[in-house]
Design an enzyme around this catalytic site. Structure first.
Site, PDB file in Angstrom:
ATOM      1  CB  SER A 181      19.528 -75.673 -19.475  1.00 51.34           C
ATOM      2  OG  SER A 181      19.805 -77.042 -19.688  1.00 51.34           O
ATOM      3  CG  HIS A 209      17.863 -72.099 -17.361  1.00 54.26           C
ATOM      4  ND1 HIS A 209      19.036 -71.381 -17.318  1.00 54.26           N
ATOM      5  CD2 HIS A 209      18.195 -73.393 -17.099  1.00 54.26           C
ATOM      6  CE1 HIS A 209      20.045 -72.201 -17.045  1.00 54.26           C
ATOM      7  NE2 HIS A 209      19.562 -73.423 -16.909  1.00 54.26           N
ATOM      8  CE  LYS A 241      20.225 -73.061 -13.917  1.00 50.71           C
ATOM      9  NZ  LYS A 241      20.348 -73.933 -12.718  1.00 50.71           N
TER      10      LYS A 241
END
Length: 395
Positions: A181, A209, A241
């Site tokens: 990240s 992610h 996300k």
């Protein structure tokens, strides 16, 4: 005797004196490519809203429809009376999307790591974790009774060494983020799985992610490397996300789901997702498959932004994903750059030690599918000005 007031005050003083005290910025408009912060209309490079789903009309419509049909809450923990048929529909759709035998949804990505690691690992087991893994993995491992070891970031020789030096008859688990990240680099899963298999270990991938970003239709890092059907590769991740909502998931074999329902404490003792969340997530899974141009825009924007930053002379630390760090060196410079960018209409947050190593303080930018070329050009012009003012790029 230490009073509560003195303990809180001392901790806050320590955080302020060490430069670690946080005062989060407050968004005054929806989470979009352009939003409003501190009274300014800004280009937003600080969110994880990769696909622009946080305020997408299709997700909002589905969330509203689910509220009208199912109400505002699940009303109980999942194992008592809080499992609605829509929860199981979401998990079936998620498993099909991920290419696994089953999936189970948790309240957040953070609690997913706690629940899965705590359920799988026992005394006598070995878990080997990449040194740059997310805090949720670190905290999840603190609760586990297994022997815990760390290997150097993406270093296969070191992973091989650690596994060889710690033989066990118990379960062996190699744990890695799919996409890291802070640096935006991708775990070399092809190499990690090969090393793990040589030592009889299972590979555990936190794809927070990578899901919605890598692989066909955003199926994730595991799919990107072709391991989605392999029973010795466990996928976990977040539903915030790229998916724009909230929650976490574990995807693997049918038996893994059954075990987690019975043993994962964050699942056992948390109320199920409210219907609006479930509806929005079902819409997100549908939308990302129906409209591949969304991911295409994400990557087109990512390539453009990275190339232009490099042309201006910025160090983006070899990032391979829409996470694009711009290195400023010392924390004071990164924080100053963040303030200067905001003054020029760009919201991007400075990050320093201990989140990243000393000397590698940065601003972490995340480009989204929602950004226009005008948004990115405005941000790049602001970066060029700030970089020259701070002497980070040539004037």
């Amino acid at each position: 005797m230490t009073s509560l007031t003195s303990r809180i005050g001392a901790e806050l003083d320590r955080l302020r004196s060490s430069g670690l005290h946080i005062s989060p910025r407050v968004l005054e408009a929806p989470q979009r490519a352009r939003t409003r912060v501190a009274g300014r209309d800004v280009v937003n490079l600080a969110s994880n809203n990769y696909l622009g789903f946080s305020d997408h009309p299709f997700l909002k419509e589905r969330a509203e429809a689910f509220v009208r049909t199912w109400g505002v809450g699940a009303g109980a923990v999942r194992t008592i009376a809080g499992t609605l048929s829509i929860h199981e529909e979401l998990e079936e759709k998620l498993a099909a999307f991920k290419g696994t035998g089953s999936a189970l949804v948790f309240g957040s990505g953070f609690t997913t790591n706690q629940g899965v690691l705590g359920s799988l690992l026992q005394e006598g087991d070995l878990v080997v974790s990449d040194e740059l893994n997310h805090a949720s993995i670190i905290d999840g491992l603190r609760l586990a009774k297994a022997t815990k070891k760390v290997f150097k970031h993406k270093d296969m020789q070191d992973l091989e060494r650690v596994l060889a030096e710690h033989p066990t008859d118990g379960l062996k688990l190699v744990v890695t983020d799919g996409v890291f990240s802070m640096d935006g680099d991708i775990a070399p899963l092809d190499e990690i799985v090969a090393v793990a298999r040589r030592h009889g270990a299972v590979t555990y991938v936190d794809d927070a992610h990578g899901s919605g970003v890598l692989g066909e239709a955003g199926r994730g890092t595991v799919h990107h490397f072709g391991f989605e059907h392999d029973d010795d590769v466990i996928q976990i991740g977040t539903l915030s996300k790229a998916w724009g909502v909230v929650g976490g998931y574990a995807a693997g074999t049918h038996d893994l789901r059954d075990l987690l329902i019975n043993k994962a404490r964050p699942f056992l003792f948390s109320t199920g997702h409210p219907p609006a969340v479930v509806g929005a997530l079902l819409a997100a899974i549908e939308l990302v498959q129906r409209e591949p141009q969304i991911m295409e825009r994400l990557w087109e924007n990512t390539r453009y932004f990275k190339a232009e930053l490099r042309r201006l002379g910025f160090d983006t630390f070899g990032s391979q994903t829409p996470i694009t760090p711009v290195i400023f060196g010392e924390a004071a410079a990164a924080f100053a750059a963040s303030r200067m960018l905001l003054e020029r209409g760009v919201f991007a947050v400075g990050i320093g030690f201990p989140t990243v190593p000393k000397g590698l303080a940065r601003i972490r930018n995340i480009v989204t599918a929602d950004h226009t070329r005008d948004d990115l050009d405005l941000a790049l012009a602001a970066y060029e000005f700030v970089g020259r003012e701070l002497g980070v790029v040539a004037g």
